[in-house]
Design an enzyme around this catalytic site. Sequence first.
Site, PDB file in Angstrom:
ATOM      1  N   GLN A  18      31.576   2.104  36.552  1.00 30.12           N
ATOM      2  CA  GLN A  18      30.956   1.021  37.191  1.00 30.12           C
ATOM      3  C   GLN A  18      30.593   1.014  38.858  1.00 30.12           C
ATOM      4  O   GLN A  18      30.996   0.413  39.460  1.00 30.12           O
ATOM      5  CB  GLN A  18      32.064  -0.147  37.052  1.00 30.12           C
ATOM      6  N   SER A  19      30.194   2.319  39.093  1.00 30.13           N
ATOM      7  CA  SER A  19      30.258   2.556  40.560  1.00 30.13           C
ATOM      8  C   SER A  19      29.086   1.736  41.164  1.00 30.13           C
ATOM      9  O   SER A  19      27.743   1.522  40.709  1.00 30.13           O
ATOM     10  CB  SER A  19      29.504   4.168  40.691  1.00 30.13           C
TER      11      SER A  19
END
Length: 335
Positions: free
Chosen positions: A77-78
Amino acid sequence: MDLPAVNLPARVSLARLPTPVEASPRLGAALGLELLYKRDDLTGLELSGNKARKLEYLVAAAEAEGADTLVTCGGVQSNHCRATAFAAAKRGLRAIVLLRVVDPAHPPAPEANVLLDRLAGAEIRWVSHEEYRRRTEVLARVADEARAAGRRPYVIPEGGSSALGSLGYVLAMAELRAQLPAAWRDGSLTIAYAAGSGGTGAGIELGVRLLGWRGAHPLGFAVCNDEAYFRATIAGICADARRRWPALPEVRTEEIAVDDRFIGPGYAQATAAGLEIIRRAAREDGVLLDPVYTGKAMLGLAARAAEAGGLPGRRVVFLHTGGAFGLFPFAAALA
Ligand SMILES: *Cc1c(COP(=O)(O)O)cnc(C)c1O
């Protein structure tokens, strides 16, 4: 902005600047603080958060060397990968993002930042935790493959946290100082922020020294890794920056303050207390924090505010580094 002459490199405009400084209407007082938010969550929508400031320098360097593809990496989920994907789209470049997952053969559903990476047209490569530990090598290999396919890749390290990327936060400190009331500029204040890959912390440490801002006390809250790791990482980025731009000040490892007590079970894993402070910020201040970064930093700040000698004074600037899309994978836990 009164930034002493350092001859900083060129940047492209990606972030909406200056971001506002706003008083916390209730939460700060409830914590016994005079609390201001520096709203770097408002650097944009697609390109929101602290990564937008770093990418201004990184994308300028990529374009200057004729790159056509940005290659970077992060957790599944960068925020950084998503911001890079949109920076590429805005500048007419392509992006390849390496996202860390438990099992690359079974990638996760396209939700939150993963959905946005796809929408922006980024090419996603799923990498295992084991490969991710060798990310420098894996990034170089992916860049080689892109080159072999006739593309001109530019590798951006995790979080955009190189010396070049950190310059975004050197500028941000000049921007912040100019926005503060006079009493805040001269007195003692804490600059609280979430530390993930260290580039933001490095820029803050360099920036306050470059400005001769004696009263400013940066305080990072680790969201992964321990204090020793962050002090060494931040000092390393600062030293690198000073080698490239010798007018930058020296930052000593022992001067860097990082608190690692609020990580919880691990990176991108939330605690009940962490979720509760997110609810409080939303209800009491109308501000969205996130479970991965800013929620942990606010939880840490609340704890430090309650400890004797936990902070150098009652005035705090909370650097809101963004991350709102990171709320969605925690919908069930938060609702
Ligand atoms: C990346 C990120 C951070 C951490 O910044 P670093 O420069 O990597 O230490 C903090 N908050 C948010 C929302 C982020 O996306």
